[in-house]
Design an enzyme around this catalytic site. Structure first.
Site, short mmCIF file in Angstrom:
data_model
loop_
_atom_site.label_atom_id
_atom_site.label_comp_id
_atom_site.label_asym_id
_atom_site.label_seq_id
_atom_site.Cartn_x
_atom_site.Cartn_y
_atom_site.Cartn_z
N HIS A 377 0.71 -1.38 0.07
CA HIS A 377 -0.06 0.09 0.10
C HIS A 377 0.70 1.28 -0.10
O HIS A 377 0.30 2.31 0.24
CB HIS A 377 -0.91 0.09 1.25
CG HIS A 377 -2.25 -0.88 1.00
ND1 HIS A 377 -3.22 -0.38 0.57
CD2 HIS A 377 -2.20 -2.11 1.45
CE1 HIS A 377 -4.09 -1.44 0.60
NE2 HIS A 377 -3.63 -2.50 1.13
N LYS A 568 -9.19 13.91 3.85
CA LYS A 568 -8.11 12.95 3.73
C LYS A 568 -7.26 12.89 4.84
O LYS A 568 -7.32 13.87 5.70
CB LYS A 568 -7.48 12.89 2.61
CG LYS A 568 -6.62 13.93 1.99
CD LYS A 568 -5.98 13.78 0.86
CE LYS A 568 -6.73 13.85 -0.40
NZ LYS A 568 -6.48 12.62 -1.32
N ARG A 569 -6.56 11.91 5.26
CA ARG A 569 -5.78 12.15 6.59
C ARG A 569 -4.66 13.38 5.94
O ARG A 569 -4.46 13.44 4.84
CB ARG A 569 -4.72 10.85 6.64
CG ARG A 569 -5.42 9.56 6.94
CD ARG A 569 -5.85 9.82 8.35
NE ARG A 569 -5.02 10.02 9.58
CZ ARG A 569 -4.58 9.52 10.28
NH1 ARG A 569 -5.06 8.22 10.20
NH2 ARG A 569 -3.42 9.70 11.16
N LYS A 574 0.44 14.59 1.00
CA LYS A 574 -0.88 14.75 0.43
C LYS A 574 -1.23 16.10 0.14
O LYS A 574 -1.93 16.60 -0.66
CB LYS A 574 -2.11 14.24 1.43
CG LYS A 574 -1.87 12.70 1.40
CD LYS A 574 -3.31 12.38 2.33
CE LYS A 574 -3.16 10.58 2.47
NZ LYS A 574 -4.12 9.91 1.55
N THR A 676 -8.59 6.56 -2.81
CA THR A 676 -9.82 5.99 -3.14
C THR A 676 -10.98 7.27 -2.87
O THR A 676 -12.04 7.18 -3.59
CB THR A 676 -10.30 4.96 -2.13
OG1 THR A 676 -10.01 5.07 -0.89
CG2 THR A 676 -9.58 3.63 -2.62
N LYS A 680 -14.63 8.22 -4.98
CA LYS A 680 -15.79 8.58 -4.32
C LYS A 680 -16.37 9.91 -4.90
O LYS A 680 -17.37 10.12 -5.29
CB LYS A 680 -15.60 8.62 -2.84
CG LYS A 680 -15.19 7.20 -2.23
CD LYS A 680 -14.93 7.55 -0.71
CE LYS A 680 -14.06 6.58 -0.19
NZ LYS A 680 -13.48 6.80 1.17
C1 LIG Z 1 -12.21 6.87 1.49
C2 LIG Z 1 -11.71 7.47 2.77
C3 LIG Z 1 -10.33 7.68 2.92
C4 LIG Z 1 -9.26 7.61 1.84
O1 LIG Z 1 -9.16 8.56 1.22
P1 LIG Z 1 -8.13 9.19 0.32
O2 LIG Z 1 -8.08 10.52 -0.28
O3 LIG Z 1 -7.79 8.25 -0.84
O4 LIG Z 1 -6.67 9.08 1.13
C5 LIG Z 1 -9.96 8.13 4.31
N1 LIG Z 1 -10.85 8.31 4.97
C6 LIG Z 1 -11.93 8.15 5.15
C7 LIG Z 1 -12.93 8.42 6.13
C8 LIG Z 1 -12.66 7.81 3.87
O5 LIG Z 1 -13.91 7.48 3.46
#
Ligand SMILES: *Cc1c(COP(=O)(O)O)cnc(C)c1O
Length: 833
Positions: A377, A568-569, A574, A676, A680
């Site tokens: 990952h 995101k984190r 990022k 991911t 979304k």
């Molecule tokens: C989808 C999701 C992530 C992953 O987000 P990235 O933008 O791909 O880092 C992290 N936390 C939550 C709560 C999510 O739903």
């Protein structure tokens, strides 16, 4: 129900087992049964019931229906003798379960109606459920999407993980800074799980290895652990689409073998009597909150081994219930290692096969490799797991011996058969001889697996060039790509019911069963009526998010502005910092050039920083400081707002994704393995501004270059620039916009209470632009201005939004799962799906 049928997974194949009465799903029956649960399971009269009681009663009524399907699935799988997939993951970031279950069972409308008879709103009840936050971010959420997709595509899947008492911490913002509070999802009990006291295993730690020599036999190694704890299973049903298959998520909880030390208790040492049980239970007490960073503490290694060993013992026990021996294990079970957290499983399965079940080493190795596969990952060096040899040896002495023996075999093959030189062998070795001798978990997972996969096309290629360069040379057929996906049930149908209704209305319901059919709306991008309805849905979703922002933060945001969102984190790679700098530069330009036609924007941030990650916490603080200043400055005339929404989690993501106009996916190229969140957002009709990183590259291919906004250095250019220079100085000095924004941050414009607060954050950029924030700034700024201009042509923007939704079907986790099933697991999905 037959008395022998105690658990879903152990159910016999239906012979002689009584079938449950079919349950009716009309509102009358549901209302009656919910009230029955309220009365007899919760002990409340409907008139006295509080909202929370209704949640519980509804959950229990739904659960009964799930259990029926759960038993049917177990019976069918047992009868067919199909291969099962065991997904081992340290994290499952599931979120709420009620809406998912109701929706997949097709019960949303009848339950809504049933509850309405008592004046109870389903939506309200759903909001009371706590999130199951047993994960940090993308990796854990992927595991949750995969569990749902395995059930939905008919793959017999078993999830294995840890039942943390405290999941991912709750985040509050106090005076602009992150504060971490414990998360307590289990305080009201968890109606979704079933404790299986009869399914428990002993897990050892420490002690020594003794060599037993029996006459006429080779010496046998036996591990005598110094400590033992009990792993107890808690099962949660995972409901697939239309309820056709229900799989099991089995989470392990640690308990002491002796809950209380009677000798100590009787001699008056009441606290000492509980020491053992406290120590045992500590193993599953709390989720480590670091994402893309190795935790390094002994407790973490204990967690990893604990859940790996329990899961393997369970796999073996279940296998031997139906098979004579373990020699056909790999024909019946595929075990996927979600990152290296369960990589110690490779050594543990070898131990179980060789020491406990008497297999020859080479036969055991063949079974092990045929059974395991491993998903990588991250390529971030700070995230790659490695354990000091002395710690590993002390905690897991037999597994350490086994790793040495595996390593000797690998090195022999590399040097004798393939003629690799010493430098390459040092890179391949499972033991890093460099910094204080460490076990490399990535190498262990790689050599112990028959397939190793990356999570996007780019990431997979980079794996071959970087971390696993020489292992790839040694085993050139092992690495393959399986691009991540997200489940469209949760991330479109449940999170965005209005868009789902619009699409159903336009092209019929076929896309609900096969998400690739969503492509049929592509042509409607040219239909102004459809575009208007699409835009109206977006508008309502933005209003819903604006309400949440208003409620939680007492800030108002205007739904007619661009909702420009990065959630995101929080991590340097990022690049939330790049986004904040752009906000500051924009703030400056809006004030100095009021005559220009600025598109109104709301920049929305959310995300948690690891509690020990100082830089990431500074970025949160900066976002909040900048928000406070910009939002209170009347000269901005409502053209820019900055909002940091606290406590990002799955439930908040479900509100945010449908409300975005613009999705920020701006990681330094080469560092985001897939992402991911990007999927979304785009599925819900947001346009993406992003770098050529992770799955963005494939999103570009699918949505087309006119419908995505790509900027910045490529992964290759980033690597090249890092070789040439680390300094950001000349770039900063050549770009007044960037320089002035950084000066403002550095000199305390946004932190008048502590002017030096961000001094080092900025001076770092001058010395070392490691994350290419300076290098990419201009391209990012220019691309944002192109988006401003596009916002002025709403028909064009909306057409692109429609194209995004239409063309994102491929990024469904159903597609990911089918690829894993076909290429790696050789298992399922069920015929015809
Ligand atoms: C989808 C999701 C992530 C992953 O987000 P990235 O933008 O791909 O880092 C992290 N936390 C939550 C709560 C999510 O739903």
């Amino acid at each position: 129900m037959s008395a022998t049928r105690k658990t879903a997974e152990a159910a016999p194949n239906g012979n002689g087992a009584a079938k449950p009465d079919p349950r009716l799903n009309d509102p009358d029956t549901l209302a009656r049964q919910i009230v029955e649960k309220l009365t007899y399971s919760i002990g409340k009269h409907p008139e006295a019931a509080r909202k929370y009681d209704w949640l519980r009663a509804t959950t229990l009524a739904v659960r009964d229906r799930i259990i029926d399907h759960w038993f049917e699935s177990a019976d069918r799988i047992a009868a067919s003798g199909e291969k099962q997939v065991c997904y081992l993951s340290m994290e499952f970031l599931i979120g709420r379960m009620l809406r998912d279950a109701i929706s997949n069972l097709g019960l949303t409308e009848p339950i809504r109606e049933a509850l309405a008879r008592y004046g109870v709103e389903l939506d309200m009840v759903e909001l009371l459920e706590p999130d199951a936050a047993l994960g940090n971010g993308g990796l854990g959420r992927l595991a949750a999407c995969f569990m749902e997709s395995m059930a939905s595509t008919g793959v017999p899947g078993f999830g294995y993980g840890i039942r943390y008492v405290h999941g991912f911490f709750r985040q509050e913002i106090a005076d602009g800074a992150q504060v971490e509070l414990p998360e307590t999802w289990l305080v009201h009990g968890n109606p979704w799980e079933f404790e299986r006291r009869d399914c428990s295993y002993e897990i050892g730690f420490g002690g020594k290895v003794v060599s037993l020599q029996e006459q006429g036999h080779p010496a046998r190694q036996v591990w005598r652990p110094a400590e033992r704890v009990l792993a107890v299973a808690f099962d949660t049903p995972m409901v697939g689409w239309r309820g056709e298959q229900v799989n099991t998520l089995r989470l392990w909880s640690a308990q002491a073998l002796d809950p209380i030390l009677l000798d100590a208790f009787n001699s008056g040492d009441h606290i000492g009597a509980l020491v053992e049980s406290n120590k045992a239970e500590a193993i599953t007490r709390v989720l480590y909150p670091a994402d893309s960073h190795q935790a390094g503490q002994e407790l973490r290694l204990r967690q990893e081994y604990f859940f790996s060993s329990a899961s393997l013992q369970d796999v073996i026990k279940r296998h031997l219930e139906k098979n004579e021996s373990l020699s056909n294990l790999a024909d019946k079970v595929a075990i996927q290692l979600n990152d290296t957290h369960p990589a110690v499983s490779v050594a543990e399965l070898m131990r179980l096969l060789v020491d406990v079940h008497g297999f020859e080493w080479s036969a055991a190795w063949e079974i092990t490799r045929a059974t395991f596969s491993y998903t990588n990952h991250t390529l971030l060096p700070e995230a790659l797991e490695h354990w000091p040899i002395h710690l590993f040896e002390r905690l897991l002495p037999r597994q350490m011996q086994i790793i040495y023996a595996i390593n000797a075999d690998v090195i022999r093959e590399a040097s004798q058969d393939k003629g690799l030189d010493d430098a390459k062998i040092a890179a391949i070795s499972l033991v890093d001889e460099g910094n204080g001798r460490r076990v490399r978990m990535g190498q262990l997972a790689f050599v112990g697996s028959h397939a190793v996969n990356g999570v996007s096309a780019l990431h997979t290629e980079l794996m071959k060039e970087t971390v696993f360069h020489h292992l790839h040379e040694l085993y050139p057929d092992r690495i393959e790509n399986k691009t991540n996906g997200v489940t469209p049930r949760r991330w479109l149908m449940q999170a965005n019911p209005d868009l789902t209704a619009l699409i159903t209305d336009a092209i019929g319901p076929g896309f609900l069963d096969n998400i690739e059919k969503i492509r049929d709306i592509d042509a409607l991008a040219d239909d102004s009526g459809f575009r208007e309805r699409f835009a109206a849905v977006k508008r309502r979703n933005k209003e819903r998010l604006a309400d949440v922002v208003g409620e939680r933060m007492a800030t108002s945001v205007d739904p007619s502005a661009i909702f420009d969102i990065q959630v995101k984190r929080i991590h340097e790679y990022k690049r939330q910092f790049l986004n904040i700098i752009e906000a500051i530069a924009l703030y400056d330009q809006i004030r100095t050039h009021p005559e220009q036609n600025w598109a109104p924007r709301v920049k929305i941030f959310a995300g948690k920083a690891a509690p020990s990650y100082a830089q990431a916490k500074q970025i949160i603080h900066l976002a909040n400081d900048v928000a406070r200043m910009i939002n209170s400055d009347p000269s901005v005339r409502g053209l820019l707002k900055v909002v940091f929404i606290p406590n990002y989690n799955v439930s908040l993501a479900e509100i945010i994704m449908p409300a975005a106009d613009l999705s920020e996916q701006i990681s330094t190229a080469g560092l985001e393995a897939s992402g991911t969140g990007n999927m979304k957002f785009a599925l819900n009709g947001a346009l993406t501004i992003g770098t050529l990183d992770g799955a963005n590259v494939e999103m570009l291919e699918h949505v087309g270059e006119d419908n995505i906004f790509i900027f910045g250095l490529t992964a290759e250019q980033v690597a090249e620039r890092r070789r040439e220079t680390h300094s950001g100085r000349s770039i900063i000095e050549g770009q007044p916009l960037l320089r002035e924004a950084l000066d403002a941050i550095s000199s305390g414009v946004f932190s008048p209470d502590e002017p030096s607060r961000y001094h080092s954050l900025v001076s770092n950029l001058y010395n070392n632009d490691w994350w290419m924030i300076c290098a990419d700034f201009k391209a990012y700024w220019d691309t944002q201005r192109r988006l401003d201009a596009l916002w002025d042509r709403p028909d064009e923007w909306q057409a692109k939004a429609v194209h995004n939704t239409a063309r994102m079907g491929w990024f469904s986790s159903d597609r990911s799962i089918r690829e894993y099933a076909r290429d790696i697991w050789k298992a399922g999905p069920r015929n015809g799906r």
